[in-house]
Design a protein around this motif. Structure first.
Motif, PDB file in Angstrom:
ATOM      1  N   GLY A   1       0.838  -1.192   0.000  1.00  0.00           N
ATOM      2  CA  GLY A   1       0.000   0.000   0.000  1.00  0.00           C
ATOM      3  C   GLY A   1       0.869   1.236   0.000  1.00  0.00           C
ATOM      4  O   GLY A   1       2.080   1.182  -0.220  1.00  0.00           O
ATOM      5  N   THR A   2       0.245   2.377   0.274  1.00  0.00           N
ATOM      6  CA  THR A   2       0.992   3.628   0.388  1.00  0.00           C
ATOM      7  C   THR A   2       0.618   4.312   1.702  1.00  0.00           C
ATOM      8  O   THR A   2      -0.524   4.174   2.160  1.00  0.00           O
ATOM      9  N   PRO A   3       1.595   4.997   2.303  1.00  0.00           N
ATOM     10  CA  PRO A   3       2.969   5.191   1.825  1.00  0.00           C
ATOM     11  C   PRO A   3       3.830   3.953   2.031  1.00  0.00           C
ATOM     12  O   PRO A   3       3.623   3.189   2.968  1.00  0.00           O
ATOM     13  N   SER A   4       4.808   3.778   1.135  1.00  0.00           N
ATOM     14  CA  SER A   4       5.814   2.730   1.276  1.00  0.00           C
ATOM     15  C   SER A   4       7.186   3.337   1.046  1.00  0.00           C
ATOM     16  O   SER A   4       7.331   4.330   0.330  1.00  0.00           O
ATOM     17  N   HIS A   5       8.174   2.710   1.662  1.00  0.00           N
ATOM     18  CA  HIS A   5       9.533   3.247   1.646  1.00  0.00           C
ATOM     19  C   HIS A   5      10.471   2.154   1.138  1.00  0.00           C
ATOM     20  O   HIS A   5      10.487   1.046   1.678  1.00  0.00           O
ATOM     21  N   VAL A   6      11.260   2.472   0.124  1.00  0.00           N
ATOM     22  CA  VAL A   6      12.250   1.550  -0.439  1.00  0.00           C
ATOM     23  C   VAL A   6      13.626   2.131  -0.147  1.00  0.00           C
ATOM     24  O   VAL A   6      13.915   3.271  -0.524  1.00  0.00           O
ATOM     25  N   LEU A   7      14.471   1.349   0.531  1.00  0.00           N
ATOM     26  CA  LEU A   7      15.776   1.857   0.955  1.00  0.00           C
ATOM     27  C   LEU A   7      16.883   0.974   0.387  1.00  0.00           C
ATOM     28  O   LEU A   7      16.857  -0.252   0.546  1.00  0.00           O
ATOM     29  N   VAL A   8      17.856   1.612  -0.281  1.00  0.00           N
ATOM     30  CA  VAL A   8      18.965   0.923  -0.942  1.00  0.00           C
ATOM     31  C   VAL A   8      20.269   1.515  -0.435  1.00  0.00           C
ATOM     32  O   VAL A   8      20.402   2.743  -0.312  1.00  0.00           O
ATOM     33  N   ASP A   9      21.254   0.640  -0.142  1.00  0.00           N
ATOM     34  CA  ASP A   9      22.508   1.138   0.414  1.00  0.00           C
ATOM     35  C   ASP A   9      23.472   1.592  -0.682  1.00  0.00           C
ATOM     36  O   ASP A   9      23.146   1.562  -1.880  1.00  0.00           O
ATOM     37  N   LYS A  10      24.681   2.012  -0.284  1.00  0.00           N
ATOM     38  CA  LYS A  10      25.639   2.578  -1.229  1.00  0.00           C
ATOM     39  C   LYS A  10      26.094   1.566  -2.278  1.00  0.00           C
ATOM     40  O   LYS A  10      26.505   1.944  -3.378  1.00  0.00           O
TER      41      LYS A  10
END
Length: 227
Positions: A189-198
C-alpha cells in the motif's frame, strides 16, 4: 505478469519502471551507486502520505542530501484511478494543488492554503508505469496473486481457500490498471519506503510507519563504500 524479477531484500533491486519523470532528471539505482537511496512510494489521493511520509522524506533530504542521501518519489496507483493520475501529479509538483481525500483531510487539519499543500517536493518525482489490466481475469492470475500475497494459504481449509479466491477474483476484476514499480517491489500500500545502500543492495521495503528510518539512513551514510 511482468517478466522482470521481483525485489528481494539483500539483493540488487529491479529498476524503477515509470511512465515519466515530472520533476528532476531521470534516474535509477545504477546511476546513484555510492549514495544511499530512499524511494518514497505514494498516491496523490493518500492523506497519510502527505501528513507523514512525504514530510519525513523532505526533512531527510534537507538534512542528509549533502552527506550522501538521494531521495526520489514515485507516485503510484492501485485504486482511485480517476484521482491518482499523471495530470494531478503534475499539478501537485508545479503548484502544490491537492485533490480528493488528501485535500479534504489536510484542509480539515489546517495544512493547506487555498487548496494547496504547504510543502514543495524538492527531489526528483516520477509517475509509476500503469498498464491496462487484461480482461477477463484468468485463473492463473488469481492463483499467482494468492501465492504472492498468501503463500501459506494451503494450510487453511478448502472453504477458506475458495472464499479467498472469490475475493481475489473480485478485486482483480475491479482493477483498471496495474502499477509496475508497485508490483516489482511487492508493496502492500501507500505510503511505502524503499531503501537501498551505497552498494546498491535493497535493505527495506516498508509499508506505513517507519520510525527507525532516520537512524538507518544515518548508519548507511556513515558506512564506507568498499574499495
Amino acid at each position: 505478469m511482468n517478466p522482470v524479477s521481483k525485489a528481494k531484500i539483500g539483493c540488487l533491486p529491479p529498476d524503477l519502471s515509470v511512465s515519466g519523470w515530472v520533476q528532476g532528471e531521470a534516474t535509477n539505482f545504477e546511476k546513484l551507486a555510492g549514495r544511499v537511496v530512499l524511494v518514497e512510494m505514494f498516491q496523490v489521493n493518500c492523506p497519510g502520505c502527505f501528513l507523514y511520509s512525504l514530510p519525513q522524506a523532505i526533512d531527510l533530504h534537507q538534512r542528509y542530501a549533502d552527506q550522501g542521501l538521494a531521495v526520489l518519489a514515485v507516485a503510484t496507483a492501485f485504486e482511485d484511478f480517476d484521482k491518482n493520475t499523471l495530470q494531478n501529479l503534475v499539478s501537485l509538483t508545479e503548484t502544490g494543488q491537492l485533490i480528493g481525500e488528501t485535500l479534504r483531510v489536510l484542509t480539515e487539519q489546517g495544512q493547506t492554503r487555498n487548496g494547496r499543500w504547504r510543502y514543495r517536493l524538492p527531489f526528483p518525482v516520477a509517475m509509476d508505469r500503469l498498464v491496462k489490466m487484461e480482461k477477463p481475469v484468468t485463473d492463473q492470475a488469481v492463483e499467482q496473486f494468492i501465492q504472492q500475497k498468501l503463500p501459506d494459504i494451503a494450510a487453511h481449509s478448502s472453504d477458506y481457500r475458495q472464499q479467498i479466491r472469490r475475493r481475489v477474483l473480485n478485486y482483480l476484476q475491479s482493477l483498471e490498471f496495474r502499477a509496475e514499480t508497485f508490483e516489482r517491489f511487492d508493496l502492500q500500500g501507500t505510503p511505502s519506503h524503499v531503501l537501498v545502500d551505497k552498494q546498491g543492495i535493497l535493505l527495506a521495503c516498508r509499508f506505513g510507519a517507519f520510525p527507525e528510518l532516520e537512524s538507518l539512513v544515518r548508519q548507511l551514510i556513515a558506512d564506507p563504500v568498499p574499495a
